[in-house]
Enzyme design. Structure first.
Site, PDB file in Angstrom:
ATOM      1  N   ILE A 165       0.835  -1.195   0.000  1.00 18.34           N
ATOM      2  CA  ILE A 165       0.000   0.000   0.000  1.00 18.34           C
ATOM      3  C   ILE A 165       0.874   1.251   0.000  1.00 18.34           C
ATOM      4  O   ILE A 165       0.555   2.239  -0.665  1.00 18.34           O
ATOM      5  CB  ILE A 165      -0.922   0.003   1.248  1.00 18.34           C
ATOM      6  CG1 ILE A 165      -1.615  -1.357   1.413  1.00 18.34           C
ATOM      7  CG2 ILE A 165      -1.923   1.125   1.167  1.00 18.34           C
ATOM      8  CD1 ILE A 165      -2.374  -1.829   0.196  1.00 18.34           C
ATOM      9  N   GLU A 166       1.955   1.205   0.732  1.00 23.89           N
ATOM     10  CA  GLU A 166       2.817   2.371   0.876  1.00 23.89           C
ATOM     11  C   GLU A 166       3.640   2.671  -0.379  1.00 23.89           C
ATOM     12  O   GLU A 166       3.703   3.810  -0.830  1.00 23.89           O
ATOM     13  CB  GLU A 166       3.773   2.175   2.061  1.00 23.89           C
ATOM     14  CG  GLU A 166       3.101   2.267   3.410  1.00 23.89           C
ATOM     15  CD  GLU A 166       2.588   3.677   3.672  1.00 23.89           C
ATOM     16  OE1 GLU A 166       3.229   4.646   3.245  1.00 23.89           O
ATOM     17  OE2 GLU A 166       1.528   3.795   4.305  1.00 23.89           O
ATOM     18  N   SER A 167       4.293   1.648  -0.920  1.00 19.17           N
ATOM     19  CA  SER A 167       5.276   1.889  -1.984  1.00 19.17           C
ATOM     20  C   SER A 167       5.203   0.889  -3.124  1.00 19.17           C
ATOM     21  O   SER A 167       6.068   0.890  -3.981  1.00 19.17           O
ATOM     22  CB  SER A 167       6.681   1.827  -1.381  1.00 19.17           C
ATOM     23  OG  SER A 167       6.918   0.527  -0.843  1.00 19.17           O
TER      24      SER A 167
END
Length: 465
Positions: A135-137
């Site tokens: 989700i982040e990267s």
């Protein structure tokens, strides 16, 4: 006659004394009287001794074979409560409709997933957190956002420094997978200890613990529920957890979503190697017999052409490349570094600098990212070719300062006022910046926490497909 009688008396007394000597004493007599009669051997043969009971062998407990695939460990470690709502289903459709994008995330994760799940299991945290870099990267350690957040876990510079991630001109710990993973998990443990709820901990990871604490306090003051689903929050944060749950569901049952999930072997992919001498990144890749881009992908923290060792710097290599790297390094008898630093002096022109180090202006600009809005300025360090026969100039230099873009600040302010509520549609883009840590107001109620607590923080930024 008298002599004969005397001799007979003496003989009789002697015989009587000898007979008395053969009689048992009192103790012996008693013992003799209590001894049983000798056993009859014939009778003993007639009644055989009972045979010993056969020994019952308990089979050893079956040892469960370790999982062959890391995904099995991830699935078995799911502990967060299910979430079933329209946002989750919309993000399930979003990811399953992009099989190539999802496959790229899985491929990138295969380099780091074993290390991350090991750390999560050691800390007894939910295995869902191993999916958070998706989700982040999108599991890209080289990811960089408009808010200057960097790495798998998307730290911004200030919080990275505050929580122990070293940053300088040569090295950026936010992009060091091992160091950044430790810091991110520390922060998540801290958030769980603060809120006693993993949903609120993850919302805080995205939005900032200060913002979540204030939202919780507002609901509590109104007598309203203060769980994740009940809070008013920006659109990005409203969609943040549904995204994670959607990915969790796809990993749990890829066939249901028409996704082919590549296997990730349940074994370490890399080893950490200590480098004690400065060395060119390109040469290190050559020693490891790796393509340059693969070496950079594994070692994005070393963001210049030189790995400045500083006595004990580390790099990450595939396990099957460590021996060949060490052998090639030991057998190399030429300089290891072909680059050095030059600080721009007042009035110094690019042409003069390039000529001094035997470079073209185009090469100087390309190596140092100069062009467009990035102009060369006085005091700026540049990477230039090392002069043959001299010791390369590799001074300790601070990281290049950055600031949050004005447009991003304005968007953050706007989203802080216009917040999303449950049921909002997922947004592909959002300008919510991650906030600095803040102390929660006293009104925040804490639920019991069982996870190990460690201080730390990280600031996250939404990745884009």
């Amino acid at each position: 006659m008298m002599k004969l009688i005397t001799r007979c008396a003496l003989l009789t007394a002697a015989l009587f004394a000898a007979a008395c000597a053969q009689l048992p004493t009192g103790e012996q007599a008693a013992s003799t009287q209590t001894q049983p009669p000798a056993a009859d051997p014939i009778a003993a043969m007639a009644v055989p001794s009972p045979a010993p009971a056969p020994e019952v062998l308990t089979p050893p407990a079956a040892v469960k074979a370790p999982p062959r695939d890391v995904w099995e460990r991830v699935r078995s470690g799911y502990t967060m409560k299910p979430m079933d709502n329209d946002l989750v289903r919309q993000w399930e459709n979003f990811y399953s409709a992009k099989p190539e994008y999802f496959a790229r995330m899985v491929d990138r994760s295969s380099h780091y997933l074993f290390h991350i799940i090991e750390e999560i299991e050691r800390r007894r945290m939910p295995a869902e957190i191993a999916l958070l870099p998706m989700i982040e990267s999108a599991y890209n350690p080289q990811a960089y956002s408009k808010a200057h957040a960097s790495g798998l876990w998307q730290f911004i510079p200030s919080t990275g420094k505050h929580y122990g991630l070293r940053q300088n001109w040569w090295y950026d710990g936010r992009r060091d997978v091992i160091a950044a993973t430790g810091a991110a998990l520390d922060y998540l443990e801290k958030l769980y200890a603060q809120f006693g709820d993993w949903e609120l901990a993850l919302a805080s990871y995205n939005w900032g613990e200060g913002a979540v604490a204030r939202a919780v306090a507002r609901n509590q003051a109104k007598g309203l529920p203060a769980d994740y689903a009940s809070l008013t929050m920006p659109a990005e944060t409203r969609n943040y957890l549904p995204k994670l749950i959607a990915v969790k569901n796809i990993i749990a049952d890829p066939a249901r979503f028409g996704v082919k999930l590549a296997s990730v072997p349940n074994q370490p992919y890399f080893e950490v190697v200590t480098v004690k001498r400065h060395i060119d990144v390109k040469l290190a890749a050559k020693f490891a017999e790796l393509p340059l881009e693969e070496f950079k992908f594994l070692n994005p923290a070393h963001n210049k052409q030189v790995i400045k060792a500083g006595g004990s710097e580390t790099i990450v290599l595939p396990r099957n490349k460590v021996a060949v790297f060490n052998a090639n390094l030991e057998n190399h008898d030429k300089p290891l570094v072909s680059w050095q630093a030059h600080t721009v002096k007042p009035g110094e022109k690019p042409e003069k600098i390039a000529a001094k180090y035997g470079m073209s202006v185009a090469e100087l600009n390309q190596v140092n990212g100069i062009g467009g809005k990035n102009k060369m300025r006085t005091g700026q360090p540049l990477l230039v070719q090392a002069t043959a026969g001299t010791t390369p100039n590799l001074p300790d230099l601070p990281a290049t300062p950055v600031s949050l873009p004005k447009a991003y600040k304005a968007a953050r302010s706007k989203n802080a006022k216009v917040a999303a509520k449950p049921g909002a549609k997922p947004v592909a883009k959002s300008a919510v910046a991650k906030r600095a840590p803040a102390k929660p107001p006293k009104a925040v109620a804490k639920a019991p926490a069982t996870a190990t607590k460690k201080p730390g923080t990280v600031v996250a930024t939404q990745s884009r497909p």
